[in-house]
Motif scaffolding. Sequence first.
Motif, PDB file in Angstrom:
ATOM      1  N   LEU A 162       7.781  -5.543 -15.219  1.00  0.00           N
ATOM      2  CA  LEU A 162       8.498  -4.273 -15.203  1.00  0.00           C
ATOM      3  C   LEU A 162       9.817  -4.358 -15.979  1.00  0.00           C
ATOM      4  N   THR A 197       9.713  -4.788  -6.631  1.00  0.00           N
ATOM      5  CA  THR A 197       8.937  -6.026  -6.686  1.00  0.00           C
ATOM      6  C   THR A 197       7.467  -5.665  -6.863  1.00  0.00           C
ATOM      7  N   SER A 198       6.836  -6.193  -7.883  1.00  0.00           N
ATOM      8  CA  SER A 198       5.459  -5.811  -8.205  1.00  0.00           C
ATOM      9  C   SER A 198       4.460  -6.461  -7.252  1.00  0.00           C
ATOM     10  N   PRO A 201      -0.754  -8.915  -9.950  1.00  0.00           N
ATOM     11  CA  PRO A 201      -1.030  -8.283 -11.243  1.00  0.00           C
ATOM     12  C   PRO A 201      -2.502  -7.910 -11.406  1.00  0.00           C
ATOM     13  N   ASP A 234       1.635  -4.675 -13.615  1.00  0.00           N
ATOM     14  CA  ASP A 234       1.726  -4.016 -12.318  1.00  0.00           C
ATOM     15  C   ASP A 234       0.762  -2.835 -12.267  1.00  0.00           C
ATOM     16  N   THR A 237       1.772   1.007 -12.089  1.00  0.00           N
ATOM     17  CA  THR A 237       2.218   1.792 -13.238  1.00  0.00           C
ATOM     18  C   THR A 237       1.157   2.814 -13.640  1.00  0.00           C
ATOM     19  N   TYR A 289       7.642   4.306  -9.874  1.00  0.00           N
ATOM     20  CA  TYR A 289       6.618   4.204 -10.914  1.00  0.00           C
ATOM     21  C   TYR A 289       6.363   5.561 -11.587  1.00  0.00           C
TER      22      TYR A 289
END
Length: 339
Positions: A162, A197-198, A201, A234, A237, A289
Amino acid sequence: MPDTPPGLDLDRLRARLDADLPGTVTGPLRARLFEGGRSNLTYLLEDGEHRWVLRRPPLGHVLATAHDMAREYRVLAALHPSAVPVPEPLLLVEDTGPIGAPFYLMRYVPGTAHRDADELAALGPERTHALGLHLVDTLVELHSVDPGAVGLADFGRPEGFLERQLRRWGKQLDASRSREVAGLDALAARLAEALPTSPAPALVHGDYRLDNVLVGPDDRILAVLDWEMSTLGDPLTDVGLLVMYTELARRFDGVLPGAALAPGFPPAAELVRRYAELSGRDVSGLGWYTGFASFKLAVVLEGIHYRHSQGGTVGAGFDRIGELVPAFVQFGLESLKES
């Protein structure tokens, strides 16, 4: 169908296709530019018996980090054997000899891209609602793909994703500045201050929406298109982007018309609930997001506005692109406040 649309040289293209895919083209080659594209150019190719689709970068001003044909081709090749529906990639040409730019060729998929409410409304509310939910289901399927299992383990760098994305889009904005847009720099600054914080993935599409998929007569999604912004990162998104398109279509009717205005299309809250239930991901911080999605699209539109001002766009409607940017900025700021 025009014989030679802008951005193609059909004689040189035919020679390259005959060399790399001998016997594929069996008649005189014709081409037509698909309307509606605002970034990479997409053409329908025909020889009287077969159809293909060709993608190439835009004419004129091209940012160094965008319009990577090899990257698009790679993700299509990786996903085609998976449960994620994508067109079959056929050929990648990275040199500029045949048409003046790199390009790739894929098999034509005979589906419908629903771009406006009137077109989608013809399905009726029940079918429209089901299609909206299927759009989410397909996104969940994409986010469940194991990148390593399909050869995409190195397709991106998820750590710090990000933060890098914000820097990247800030640089792209700087590269395409031709005017001042109220609130755009403030939106970028506020996004940086509230960086979340993502989650774990996943492979993300980068521009996921209804008019970037092809739908069959049974209302099933046949192909997900336009992978130019895809990467590992992420997954929220993509969800924020879908929310932004849905909400902007509803809140700015007439500014950004879209399929979400069709009767029966699920509201953004229902789309988010569907995603959370099927994916198991926490979506409580989705406002950030959605704000980030608004910032990205504002930057994209500014880039297109810049290319149009330099005479580097092909097709209708580019003269109105610049008017949309303030709506994206305002919605982004509102989303951050809600978050």
